[in-house]
Design a protein around this motif. Structure first.
Motif, PDB file in Angstrom:
ATOM      1  N   PHE A  77      14.001 -24.075  34.858  1.00 22.26           N
ATOM      2  CA  PHE A  77      12.696 -24.118  34.188  1.00 22.26           C
ATOM      3  C   PHE A  77      11.677 -23.216  34.874  1.00 22.26           C
ATOM      4  O   PHE A  77      10.731 -22.746  34.227  1.00 22.26           O
ATOM      5  CB  PHE A  77      12.181 -25.554  34.126  1.00 22.26           C
ATOM      6  N   ALA A  78      11.862 -22.981  36.169  1.00 22.22           N
ATOM      7  CA  ALA A  78      10.965 -22.053  36.862  1.00 22.22           C
ATOM      8  C   ALA A  78      11.176 -20.631  36.360  1.00 22.22           C
ATOM      9  O   ALA A  78      10.234 -19.833  36.275  1.00 22.22           O
ATOM     10  CB  ALA A  78      11.195 -22.127  38.370  1.00 22.22           C
ATOM     11  N   LEU A  79      12.430 -20.311  36.005  1.00 20.40           N
ATOM     12  CA  LEU A  79      12.726 -18.984  35.484  1.00 20.40           C
ATOM     13  C   LEU A  79      12.395 -18.857  34.007  1.00 20.40           C
ATOM     14  O   LEU A  79      11.952 -17.797  33.542  1.00 20.40           O
ATOM     15  CB  LEU A  79      14.213 -18.659  35.708  1.00 20.40           C
ATOM     16  N   TRP A  80      12.640 -19.935  33.260  1.00 18.98           N
ATOM     17  CA  TRP A  80      12.428 -19.894  31.805  1.00 18.98           C
ATOM     18  C   TRP A  80      12.179 -21.302  31.304  1.00 18.98           C
ATOM     19  O   TRP A  80      13.095 -22.107  31.233  1.00 18.98           O
ATOM     20  CB  TRP A  80      13.649 -19.289  31.110  1.00 18.98           C
ATOM     21  N   ASP A  81      10.958 -21.588  30.930  1.00 21.86           N
ATOM     22  CA  ASP A  81      10.620 -22.917  30.425  1.00 21.86           C
ATOM     23  C   ASP A  81      10.807 -22.921  28.907  1.00 21.86           C
ATOM     24  O   ASP A  81       9.848 -22.894  28.136  1.00 21.86           O
ATOM     25  CB  ASP A  81       9.186 -23.286  30.802  1.00 21.86           C
ATOM     26  N   GLY A  82      12.075 -22.982  28.518  1.00 23.16           N
ATOM     27  CA  GLY A  82      12.408 -22.893  27.100  1.00 23.16           C
ATOM     28  C   GLY A  82      12.578 -24.219  26.418  1.00 23.16           C
ATOM     29  O   GLY A  82      13.263 -24.289  25.382  1.00 23.16           O
ATOM     30  N   GLY A  83      12.019 -25.282  26.966  1.00 20.44           N
ATOM     31  CA  GLY A  83      12.062 -26.579  26.319  1.00 20.44           C
ATOM     32  C   GLY A  83      13.461 -27.149  26.203  1.00 20.44           C
ATOM     33  O   GLY A  83      14.267 -27.063  27.132  1.00 20.44           O
ATOM     34  N   LEU A  84      13.765 -27.691  25.037  1.00 15.64           N
ATOM     35  CA  LEU A  84      15.046 -28.358  24.817  1.00 15.64           C
ATOM     36  C   LEU A  84      16.217 -27.385  24.933  1.00 15.64           C
ATOM     37  O   LEU A  84      17.288 -27.749  25.437  1.00 15.64           O
ATOM     38  CB  LEU A  84      15.064 -29.024  23.437  1.00 15.64           C
ATOM     39  N   LEU A  85      16.017 -26.148  24.500  1.00 17.28           N
ATOM     40  CA  LEU A  85      17.085 -25.149  24.596  1.00 17.28           C
ATOM     41  C   LEU A  85      17.428 -24.868  26.054  1.00 17.28           C
ATOM     42  O   LEU A  85      18.607 -24.819  26.426  1.00 17.28           O
ATOM     43  CB  LEU A  85      16.666 -23.855  23.889  1.00 17.28           C
ATOM     44  N   ALA A  86      16.416 -24.700  26.891  1.00 16.39           N
ATOM     45  CA  ALA A  86      16.657 -24.458  28.315  1.00 16.39           C
ATOM     46  C   ALA A  86      17.290 -25.670  28.981  1.00 16.39           C
ATOM     47  O   ALA A  86      18.089 -25.531  29.918  1.00 16.39           O
ATOM     48  CB  ALA A  86      15.345 -24.099  29.011  1.00 16.39           C
ATOM     49  N   LEU A  87      16.952 -26.861  28.490  1.00 17.86           N
ATOM     50  CA  LEU A  87      17.510 -28.078  29.059  1.00 17.86           C
ATOM     51  C   LEU A  87      19.006 -28.191  28.782  1.00 17.86           C
ATOM     52  O   LEU A  87      19.791 -28.588  29.657  1.00 17.86           O
ATOM     53  CB  LEU A  87      16.783 -29.297  28.484  1.00 17.86           C
ATOM     54  N   ARG A  88      19.410 -27.830  27.574  1.00 20.30           N
ATOM     55  CA  ARG A  88      20.797 -28.046  27.163  1.00 20.30           C
ATOM     56  C   ARG A  88      21.708 -26.835  27.345  1.00 20.30           C
ATOM     57  O   ARG A  88      22.930 -26.993  27.422  1.00 20.30           O
ATOM     58  CB  ARG A  88      20.822 -28.476  25.694  1.00 20.30           C
ATOM     59  N   LEU A  89      21.135 -25.649  27.391  1.00 25.61           N
ATOM     60  CA  LEU A  89      21.967 -24.449  27.467  1.00 25.61           C
ATOM     61  C   LEU A  89      22.890 -24.418  28.683  1.00 25.61           C
ATOM     62  O   LEU A  89      24.064 -24.040  28.545  1.00 25.61           O
ATOM     63  CB  LEU A  89      21.081 -23.200  27.440  1.00 25.61           C
TER      64      LEU A  89
END
Length: 221
Positions: A41-53
């Protein structure tokens, strides 16, 4: 986003200091995963996509790794079948898109299994070191990964375990918590005998419910 995923999301957005304080009181079994997701999340705070990818990518790598394991152990047809059937299991489909540590643990265990096969076929210290590192990573991601490491040990014949241990200057063990019954397989008995007869206990540390012990030869602690 369901309950456990929301826990990951909320904790991963805290500072490293706040995560460390939390792990000192609760949920330490997922500590490394929370720190990894904090970095994501520090690199990319993409929400749900960043959480699950990360979980999706890890489970895809696991499926490929299972296929390669089948190829190595039983040939190309078995490998193809294993790689295609593995994603069909309900548990795999459940945890593949889930923002928790389970998919990453699966990937780490498969990589460790490949390294173990390579180390057994061709004895190299760096391969065994790689296996130890990846297996430890899997155990730190989730304590149940120790069951896979135990299964690896059972598959190796006891004489080979003894021979490999006697070539080492230091050995790190990941043990069950104190008070748990000892495994009584020939492989586990050999490990305990070699450690007792040829090594000294140098350091002990409890991490995420497991006891990690460093053993060394005389003068190597």
């Amino acid at each position: 986003m369901w309950r456990d995923e929301s826990t990951t999301y909320q904790i991963a957005h805290r500072s490293v200091g706040e995560i460390g304080h939390l792990l000192g009181n609760a949920d330490v079994a997922h500590g490394l995963y929370y720190l990894l997701m904090h970095a994501v999340f520090a690199l990319w705070d993409g929400g749900l996509l960043a959480l699950r990818l990360p979980s999706v990518l890890a489970m895809a790598a696991t499926a490929a790794g299972v296929g390669l394991l089948g190829h190595r152990l039983a040939g190309p047809r078995a490998g193809l079948a294993a790689g295609l059937v593995f994603p069909l299991f309900p548990a795999v489909q459940r945890y593949a898109p889930e923002g928790r540590s389970y998919a990453l643990v699966c990937a780490a265990v498969v990589v460790a299994t490949h390294l173990l096969l390579s180390a057994v076929v061709r004895l190299r210290k760096r391969t065994w070191a790689g296996y130890a590192a990846v297996a430890s990573l899997a155990c730190l991601l989730h304590e149940f990964a120790i069951l896979a490491v135990a299964a690896h040990g059972i598959e190796l014949p006891a004489p080979r375990i003894r021979a490999r241990m006697l070539t080492a200057g230091r050995i790190v063990t990941v043990n069950d918590p104190p008070g748990q019954p000892l495994d009584d397989t020939p492989q586990e008995r050999v490990k305990r005998e070699v450690l007792a007869e040829h090594f000294h206990r140098c350091a002990v540390r409890d991490v995420t419910g497991m006891r990690i012990v460093l053993y060394g030869r005389a003068g190597r602690c």
